[in-house]
Design a protein around this motif. Structure first.
Motif, PDB file in Angstrom:
ATOM      1  N   ASP A 138       0.866  -1.175   0.000  1.00 25.33           N
ATOM      2  CA  ASP A 138       0.000   0.000   0.000  1.00 25.33           C
ATOM      3  C   ASP A 138       0.903   1.225   0.000  1.00 25.33           C
ATOM      4  OD1 ASP A 138      -1.293   2.297   1.686  1.00 25.33           O
ATOM      5  OD2 ASP A 138      -2.984   1.065   0.999  1.00 25.33           O
ATOM      6  N   PRO A 139       0.743   2.151  -0.947  1.00 25.00           N
ATOM      7  CA  PRO A 139       1.691   3.261  -1.069  1.00 25.00           C
ATOM      8  C   PRO A 139       1.670   4.240   0.103  1.00 25.00           C
ATOM      9  CG  PRO A 139      -0.165   3.555  -2.566  1.00 25.00           C
ATOM     10  CD  PRO A 139      -0.296   2.176  -1.995  1.00 25.00           C
ATOM     11  N   ILE A 140       0.624   4.221   0.905  1.00 24.69           N
ATOM     12  CA  ILE A 140       0.533   5.145   2.046  1.00 24.69           C
ATOM     13  C   ILE A 140       1.079   4.492   3.319  1.00 24.69           C
ATOM     14  CG2 ILE A 140      -0.969   6.604   3.438  1.00 24.69           C
ATOM     15  CD1 ILE A 140      -0.690   7.444   0.496  1.00 24.69           C
ATOM     16  N   PHE A 186       9.570   6.640  -4.862  1.00 22.29           N
ATOM     17  CA  PHE A 186       8.875   5.724  -5.769  1.00 22.29           C
ATOM     18  C   PHE A 186       7.434   6.184  -5.981  1.00 22.29           C
ATOM     19  CE2 PHE A 186      11.510   1.875  -4.073  1.00 22.29           C
ATOM     20  CZ  PHE A 186      12.631   2.384  -4.703  1.00 22.29           C
ATOM     21  N   THR A 187       6.819   6.654  -4.900  1.00 22.84           N
ATOM     22  CA  THR A 187       5.407   7.021  -4.941  1.00 22.84           C
ATOM     23  C   THR A 187       5.140   8.256  -5.796  1.00 22.84           C
ATOM     24  OG1 THR A 187       5.117   6.119  -2.710  1.00 22.84           O
ATOM     25  CG2 THR A 187       3.398   7.603  -3.515  1.00 22.84           C
ATOM     26  N   PHE A 188       6.069   9.223  -5.743  1.00 20.65           N
ATOM     27  CA  PHE A 188       5.794  10.501  -6.393  1.00 20.65           C
ATOM     28  C   PHE A 188       6.500  10.689  -7.733  1.00 20.65           C
ATOM     29  CE2 PHE A 188       5.013  11.402  -1.849  1.00 20.65           C
ATOM     30  CZ  PHE A 188       3.695  11.811  -1.954  1.00 20.65           C
ATOM     31  N   LYS A 189       7.393   9.764  -8.116  1.00 19.10           N
ATOM     32  CA  LYS A 189       8.056   9.866  -9.413  1.00 19.10           C
ATOM     33  C   LYS A 189       7.531   8.794 -10.346  1.00 19.10           C
ATOM     34  CE  LYS A 189      12.339  10.885  -9.931  1.00 19.10           C
ATOM     35  NZ  LYS A 189      13.817  10.874  -9.925  1.00 19.10           N
ATOM     36  N   SER A 190       7.339   9.170 -11.602  1.00 20.49           N
ATOM     37  CA  SER A 190       6.761   8.237 -12.568  1.00 20.49           C
ATOM     38  C   SER A 190       7.769   7.194 -13.045  1.00 20.49           C
ATOM     39  CB  SER A 190       6.218   9.009 -13.777  1.00 20.49           C
ATOM     40  OG  SER A 190       7.254   9.752 -14.403  1.00 20.49           O
ATOM     41  N   GLN A 191       9.056   7.546 -13.001  1.00 18.55           N
ATOM     42  CA  GLN A 191      10.073   6.605 -13.475  1.00 18.55           C
ATOM     43  C   GLN A 191      10.407   5.572 -12.390  1.00 18.55           C
ATOM     44  OE1 GLN A 191      11.281   6.279 -16.457  1.00 18.55           O
ATOM     45  NE2 GLN A 191      10.241   8.062 -17.307  1.00 18.55           N
ATOM     46  N   ASP A 192      10.900   4.400 -12.854  1.00 16.47           N
ATOM     47  CA  ASP A 192      11.351   3.374 -11.909  1.00 16.47           C
ATOM     48  C   ASP A 192      12.519   3.905 -11.092  1.00 16.47           C
ATOM     49  OD1 ASP A 192       9.532   1.958 -13.294  1.00 16.47           O
ATOM     50  OD2 ASP A 192      10.888   0.423 -14.049  1.00 16.47           O
ATOM     51  N   MET A 215       5.234   2.577  -9.268  1.00 12.04           N
ATOM     52  CA  MET A 215       3.821   2.762  -8.986  1.00 12.04           C
ATOM     53  C   MET A 215       3.003   2.338 -10.206  1.00 12.04           C
ATOM     54  SD  MET A 215       3.142   3.881  -5.934  1.00 12.04           S
ATOM     55  CE  MET A 215       1.487   4.550  -6.178  1.00 12.04           C
ATOM     56  N   PHE A 216       1.894   1.660  -9.968  1.00  8.12           N
ATOM     57  CA  PHE A 216       0.995   1.327 -11.069  1.00  8.12           C
ATOM     58  C   PHE A 216      -0.436   1.308 -10.529  1.00  8.12           C
ATOM     59  CE2 PHE A 216       1.305  -2.702  -9.039  1.00  8.12           C
ATOM     60  CZ  PHE A 216       0.104  -3.334  -9.303  1.00  8.12           C
ATOM     61  N   ARG A 217      -1.365   1.434 -11.445  1.00  9.28           N
ATOM     62  CA  ARG A 217      -2.788   1.435 -11.089  1.00  9.28           C
ATOM     63  C   ARG A 217      -3.430   0.158 -11.614  1.00  9.28           C
ATOM     64  NH1 ARG A 217      -6.336   6.573 -12.706  1.00  9.28           N
ATOM     65  NH2 ARG A 217      -4.968   7.481 -11.129  1.00  9.28           N
ATOM     66  N   TRP A 223      -4.128   2.381  -6.682  1.00  7.64           N
ATOM     67  CA  TRP A 223      -2.678   2.519  -6.834  1.00  7.64           C
ATOM     68  C   TRP A 223      -1.957   1.540  -5.914  1.00  7.64           C
ATOM     69  CZ3 TRP A 223      -0.179   4.870 -10.568  1.00  7.64           C
ATOM     70  CH2 TRP A 223      -0.829   5.883 -11.286  1.00  7.64           C
ATOM     71  N   ASN A 224      -0.897   0.945  -6.438  1.00 11.26           N
ATOM     72  CA  ASN A 224      -0.061   0.006  -5.684  1.00 11.26           C
ATOM     73  C   ASN A 224       1.404   0.355  -5.917  1.00 11.26           C
ATOM     74  OD1 ASN A 224      -2.034  -2.417  -4.829  1.00 11.26           O
ATOM     75  ND2 ASN A 224      -2.595  -1.739  -6.891  1.00 11.26           N
ATOM     76  N   LEU A 225       2.225   0.027  -4.926  1.00 15.33           N
ATOM     77  CA  LEU A 225       3.670   0.142  -5.081  1.00 15.33           C
ATOM     78  C   LEU A 225       4.230  -1.258  -5.295  1.00 15.33           C
ATOM     79  CD1 LEU A 225       6.405   1.577  -5.032  1.00 15.33           C
ATOM     80  CD2 LEU A 225       6.343   1.515  -2.533  1.00 15.33           C
ATOM     81  N   LEU A 226       4.833  -1.475  -6.453  1.00 16.05           N
ATOM     82  CA  LEU A 226       5.395  -2.766  -6.812  1.00 16.05           C
ATOM     83  C   LEU A 226       6.903  -2.742  -6.588  1.00 16.05           C
ATOM     84  CD1 LEU A 226       5.234  -5.577  -8.240  1.00 16.05           C
ATOM     85  CD2 LEU A 226       5.537  -4.350 -10.391  1.00 16.05           C
TER      86      LEU A 226
END
Length: 330
Positions: A138-140, A186-192, A215-217, A223-226
Motif C-alpha cells: 500500500d503506497p501510504i 517511488f510514490t511521487f516519481k513516474s520513473q522506476d 507505482m501502477f494502477r 494505486w499500488n507500489l510494486l
C-alpha cells in the motif's frame, strides 16, 4: 564474478560515447559479446524513443555525481529489453573520467506491470516463477498486500506470514530512513527507482537487497507500489572486501613510504659512501655523505664506471667483487 553476475557492467568514454569495456554477462543477458560492443556507440543500442531521455539523465548525473534511468536496449535478436541502469563517473584507475554503467534486466518487472492490469491469472503465473521477490505495498501505509512464493527462499517466511505486516518492520534499523525516503520517491516519481538496504530474515539474520520500485494502477483504479527485489549480499561482500583491500593497500603504501623516507634519511646522513650500480658497473645512485671525502657532487658521478673511482692497485679485486655480487643478484 562478472561472468555470473545478474548485472551488466559497461564503461563508456564520455567524450566519444564509445564502449571501452563490457562485462561477460552481456552475452547471457542480451546475447551480445564484448567484441560486438567495444568501439561502438552505446547510444546506438538504445531504443530511438528513449535516446533523448537517457541523454538528459546522463547530463543530470554529471552534475549530481550519479543518476539512474529506465530504457529499452537492443539485444542480439533485434528485440528491445527493458533495463534499469545506475551510472556514475569513475574517479580512479585507468578509466578516470569515464562513465560506469551498471544495468539490470527488468523485462520481467515490465511484464508484471502489464499483466497486473490485464489478467490476475497471468500475473500469478509470472510471479510464482520469478527468481526475484515480488512485493505489493500500500503506497501510504507500506503494508504488504502481496508477496510472491520466492519470499520463502529470500526471507524464510510463508506468504501468509508477511501479508498485512508493515514492510518497514523487516528493514534494518540503520536503513529505515533511507528506505522511507526511497519509497516516497517511488510514490511521487513516474520513473522506476532503485534502493539498496538490508532485509530481516525469519531466523534473525539480514541480507542485502536491491529493490526496483514502480507505482501502477490496477484495473480497479487502485494505486499500488510494486517492488521487484533481488538478493545482492554476495555483491556487497565483494564490494566490502575490495574496499578493505584498498584501505589495506593505502596503509601499506603509507608505511612503505615512511620506511623508504627513513632509510633515505639515514643513507644521506651517514658518513660513509653509499652507492648503487647497474649491470654495466655504472653508478646509479650516490648518497650525499660522500661529498667531503671525495669532493664530488652526486650529479657528477651518475653514470660513471665504479672502477674509475678505485685506485689502480685495487681495481682487480674490486672488479671481482662487483662481478660476484652481480652474478649472485641474477
Amino acid at each position: 564474478m562478472m561472468e555470473n553476475s545478474f548485472d551488466i557492467v559497461v564503461i563508456v568514454d564520455l567524450k566519444t560515447n564509445l564502449y571501452k569495456y563490457a562485462s561477460p554477462s552481456h552475452s547471457r543477458i542480451l546475447g551480445l559479446s564484448a567484441q560486438d560492443l567495444l568501439g561502438t556507440c552505446w547510444l546506438d543500442h538504445i531504443h530511438p524513443d528513449d535516446i533523448d531521455y537517457v541523454a538528459d539523465q546522463v547530463r543530470l548525473g554529471l552534475t549530481a555525481g550519479n543518476n539512474s534511468a529506465v530504457y529499452r536496449h537492443l539485444n542480439k535478436q533485434g528485440d528491445y529489453v527493458w533495463l534499469h541502469t545506475i551510472g556514475s563517473i569513475i574517479t580512479e584507475t585507468e578509466y578516470h573520467g569515464d562513465l560506469l554503467l551498471v544495468s539490470r534486466n527488468i523485462q520481467q518487472l515490465k511484464y508484471i506491470e502489464e499483466q497486473l492490469q490485464e489478467s490476475e491469472e497471468k500475473y500469478r503465473l509470472i510471479t510464482d516463477n520469478s527468481q526475484d521477490l515480488i512485493l505489493l505495498l500500500d503506497p501510504i501505509s507500506l503494508t504488504c498486500t502481496f508477496a510472491s512464493p520466492s519470499i520463502s527462499r529470500f526471507l524464510g517466511y510463508q506468504e501468509n506470514e508477511i501479508l498485512g505486516t508493515s514492510f518497514l518492520q523487516h528493514v534494518h534499523p540503520l536503513d529505515l530512513e533511507n528506505v522511507i525516503i526511497a519509497t516516497r520517491r517511488f510514490t511521487f516519481k513516474s520513473q522506476d527507482n532503485v534502493m539498496q538496504y538490508r532485509l530481516l530474515r525469519k531466523d534473525g539474520s539480514y541480507l542485502w537487497a536491491e529493490s526496483v520500485g514502480k507505482m501502477f494502477r490496477s484495473k480497479e483504479g487502485k494505486w499500488n507500489l510494486l517492488l521487484s527485489t533481488r538478493d545482492i549480499s554476495k555483491r556487497k561482500q565483494a564490494e566490502q572486501a575490495l574496499l578493505a583491500n584498498e584501505l589495506l593497500l593505502r596503509e601499506n603504501e603509507k608505511e612503505l613510504k615512511y620506511q623508504l623516507d627513513h632509510v633515505n634519511y639515514l643513507i644521506n646522513n651517514m658518513h660513509e659512501i653509499f652507492a648503487t650500480y647497474d649491470h654495466n658497473q655504472r653508478i646509479t645512485f650516490v648518497n650525499r655523505g660522500h661529498e667531503n671525502p671525495l669532493g664530488y657532487e652526486p650529479e657528477e658521478l651518475m653514470g660513471r664506471p665504479v672502477l674509475s673511482l678505485v685506485a689502480d692497485s685495487e681495481k682487480e679485486k674490486i672488479s671481482t667483487m662487483i662481478n660476484a655480487r652481480l652474478h649472485t643478484a641474477g
